[in-house]
Structure formats: C-alpha cells, structure tokens
Write a protein that holds these residues in place. Structure first.
Motif, mmCIF file in Angstrom:
data_model
loop_
_atom_site.group_PDB
_atom_site.id
_atom_site.type_symbol
_atom_site.label_atom_id
_atom_site.label_comp_id
_atom_site.label_asym_id
_atom_site.label_seq_id
_atom_site.Cartn_x
_atom_site.Cartn_y
_atom_site.Cartn_z
ATOM 1 N N ALA A 1 0.902 -1.158 0.149
ATOM 2 C CA ALA A 1 -0.002 -0.056 0.029
ATOM 3 C C ALA A 1 0.843 1.099 0.151
ATOM 4 O O ALA A 1 2.066 1.212 0.151
ATOM 5 N N VAL A 2 0.431 2.404 -0.256
ATOM 6 C CA VAL A 2 1.250 3.585 -0.203
ATOM 7 C C VAL A 2 0.340 4.562 0.648
ATOM 8 O O VAL A 2 -0.760 4.670 0.688
ATOM 9 N N ILE A 3 0.944 5.287 1.731
ATOM 10 C CA ILE A 3 0.449 6.503 2.390
ATOM 11 C C ILE A 3 1.464 7.589 1.739
ATOM 12 O O ILE A 3 2.432 7.626 1.625
ATOM 13 N N VAL A 4 0.511 8.545 1.398
ATOM 14 C CA VAL A 4 1.034 9.935 0.850
ATOM 15 C C VAL A 4 0.721 10.925 1.939
ATOM 16 O O VAL A 4 -0.213 11.320 1.962
ATOM 17 N N HIS B 1 1.383 12.796 13.320
ATOM 18 C CA HIS B 1 -0.091 12.777 13.508
ATOM 19 C C HIS B 1 -0.868 12.404 12.213
ATOM 20 O O HIS B 1 -1.784 11.469 12.105
ATOM 21 N N SER B 2 -0.040 13.127 11.065
ATOM 22 C CA SER B 2 -0.826 12.723 9.635
ATOM 23 C C SER B 2 -0.479 11.111 9.247
ATOM 24 O O SER B 2 -1.318 10.516 8.798
ATOM 25 N N LEU B 3 0.709 10.724 9.922
ATOM 26 C CA LEU B 3 1.037 9.346 9.440
ATOM 27 C C LEU B 3 0.139 8.369 10.245
ATOM 28 O O LEU B 3 -0.360 7.332 9.795
ATOM 29 N N TYR B 4 -0.226 8.804 11.568
ATOM 30 C CA TYR B 4 -1.308 8.080 12.362
ATOM 31 C C TYR B 4 -2.238 7.854 11.567
ATOM 32 O O TYR B 4 -2.858 6.664 11.417
ATOM 33 N N LEU B 5 -2.782 8.686 10.942
ATOM 34 C CA LEU B 5 -4.236 8.905 10.392
ATOM 35 C C LEU B 5 -3.988 7.818 9.033
ATOM 36 O O LEU B 5 -5.102 7.133 8.602
ATOM 37 N N ILE C 1 5.787 4.746 2.130
ATOM 38 C CA ILE C 1 5.238 6.006 2.625
ATOM 39 C C ILE C 1 5.921 7.129 1.875
ATOM 40 O O ILE C 1 7.346 7.135 1.937
ATOM 41 N N MET C 2 5.239 8.153 1.372
ATOM 42 C CA MET C 2 5.848 9.064 0.587
ATOM 43 C C MET C 2 5.482 10.668 1.057
ATOM 44 O O MET C 2 4.408 10.878 1.881
ATOM 45 N N PRO D 1 11.107 9.202 0.934
ATOM 46 C CA PRO D 1 10.268 8.057 1.151
ATOM 47 C C PRO D 1 10.741 6.769 1.454
ATOM 48 O O PRO D 1 12.226 6.603 1.569
ATOM 49 N N LEU D 2 10.146 5.667 2.107
ATOM 50 C CA LEU D 2 10.797 4.596 2.703
ATOM 51 C C LEU D 2 9.585 3.552 2.563
ATOM 52 O O LEU D 2 8.478 3.758 2.269
#
Length: 233
Positions: A7-10, A88-92, A116-117, A171-172
C-alpha cells in the motif's frame, strides 16, 4: 520491481506555513505537485493509496476528489488537525489502512509492506521508488543530506549550502505489521526516524539519493527550484 503487495501512504496535509502557499498545488509538469506524486505512487501498482490532506483547503480537496473518481484505489484521509505535525498525519494514514482491513476488503489481506511518501521532494522519480520496493529488509529507507537556502544571500554559495548532517527518511518502505505496531508511538512531529534508527542494522537498508535533498519549504527554495526548471510558474 518485485510483486505489488504494498500500500502507499502519501503525507500531504502540511500547511506550508514557511512557504506561504500550499506546496501540494505547486506546478510540476503542468499539474499540481500532489497529482505528480500520486501518478508516481500509482505507477508502483499498489493495492491501495491513502492520501492524507488538510481540512478546509478546497483546492487540494478538489484535486484529490477528481483522482478518487477515476482511480478507486485512491482513498482520501482528511486531517482535522494538520497543525499538529507529520507524526499525526502518518498516524491517520496507518489508521485508514486498518479500517480497510476491518471492512473485509480483500486487498488488505495482500498488503505486506507500506510505501510512505511526502509531497515536496520534487526530484523523486519512479526508479528510486522501485529500488525501495525491491529491497527485502524490514525497513528500506532513503538516504540524503539536508539543504537550506539563505533568503538574504543570493550568491551561488548561499543557494547551495548544505549542512553536514545526513538524513535517513522518506520515502521509505516498511513492513506493514511493524508499522502498525509503531502507530501508537506517533504523534505531533514525532515520526518514524527515531524508531528506524533504533532497529538492528540487519533490519534496515538505505538507498542513497542526494536528489531527495531538494524539498520545498521556503520561498527561496521555491525560487531556486523554479530557476532549475524543477517547478513551473
């Protein structure tokens, strides 16, 4: 690139306070920068993309809404408190993937890793993302230096000054189970960096790419990026 089981989280909910305008909407290749980043993310063939955006910015929301209409795998996550910070953004973003799993969406069963980007590394390209996804360590992160522009120094030296400190960060790509385990430790501006640094060396791989040093946080950095034709007017 290995089989698409990710999956990707932007992370795109920053308020760009130092820049003075939403970096998500900067012009990259005649489209909003956030659209450019979503295209890169889609090209990696993920199962789902969660893009975290700030509340109350109708222009950003409109760009994302058009993407959601034509790409069902893109999911919008609205950050009601974007001022709190990236942690917090990453948590969401992580929580949105958890909700996908709880909804019995079959895609969630196939997600083994998460890319994650951010949104403002204007020289990020698909080749680098593929290198990250091809790694088989628990965490495969990007390595680069920081940079800053001196607003009161227009000399070539001032424009290219780079502090010595090195960054291991976005990104990682990270194992999805570990990311979920770390979720409760995230908050404010406290992100993954300190957790990654605490991993045993055999669990982390770093892909160096100095082009990732060039993010856009200040008007001087934006002007420099425009002068290099990395960002359009």
């Amino acid at each position: 690139m290995s089989a698409p089981n990710h999956a990707v989280i932007v992370l795109a909910s920053g308020l760009s306070q130092r820049l003075g305008q939403p970096k998500q909407l900067l012009n990259k290749n005649d489209e909003p920068l956030i659209s450019h980043m979503l295209k890169l993310a889609l090209t990696t063939k993920p199962k789902v993309i969660s893009v975290v955006i700030p509340k109350d910015n109708l222009l950003i929301a409109d760009v994302i809404a058009r993407w959601v209409t034509k790409e069902p795998k893109i999911k919008t996550v609205t950050n009601p408190n974007p001022e709190i910070g990236m942690g917090h953004s990453l948590y969401l973003g992580i929580e949105s993937l958890t909700q996908l799993a709880n909804s019995n969406d079959s895609r969630s069963d196939l997600i083994e890793r998460v890319l994650i980007m951010g949104v403002d590394q204007v020289l990020l390209d698909l080749a680098h993302l593929c290198q990250l996804l091809d790694g088989n360590s628990t965490v495969v992160a990007s390595g680069y230096g920081s940079w800053r522009l001196l607003d009161n120094d227009k000399s070539e030296k001032g424009l290219k000054e780079r502090p010595i400190n090195n960054i291991v960060g976005l990104p990682l790509v990270i194992d999805s189970a570990l990311l979920k385990q770390w979720q409760t430790t995230l908050g404010g501006d406290k992100g993954l960096r300190h957790l990654i640094r605490a991993l045993p060396p055999d669990q982390i791989k770093t892909i160096n790419n100095q082009q990732l040093s060039y993010d856009i946080d200040t008007p001087a950095q934006l002007n420099y990026a425009k002068a290099q034709d990395w960002i359009g007017d």
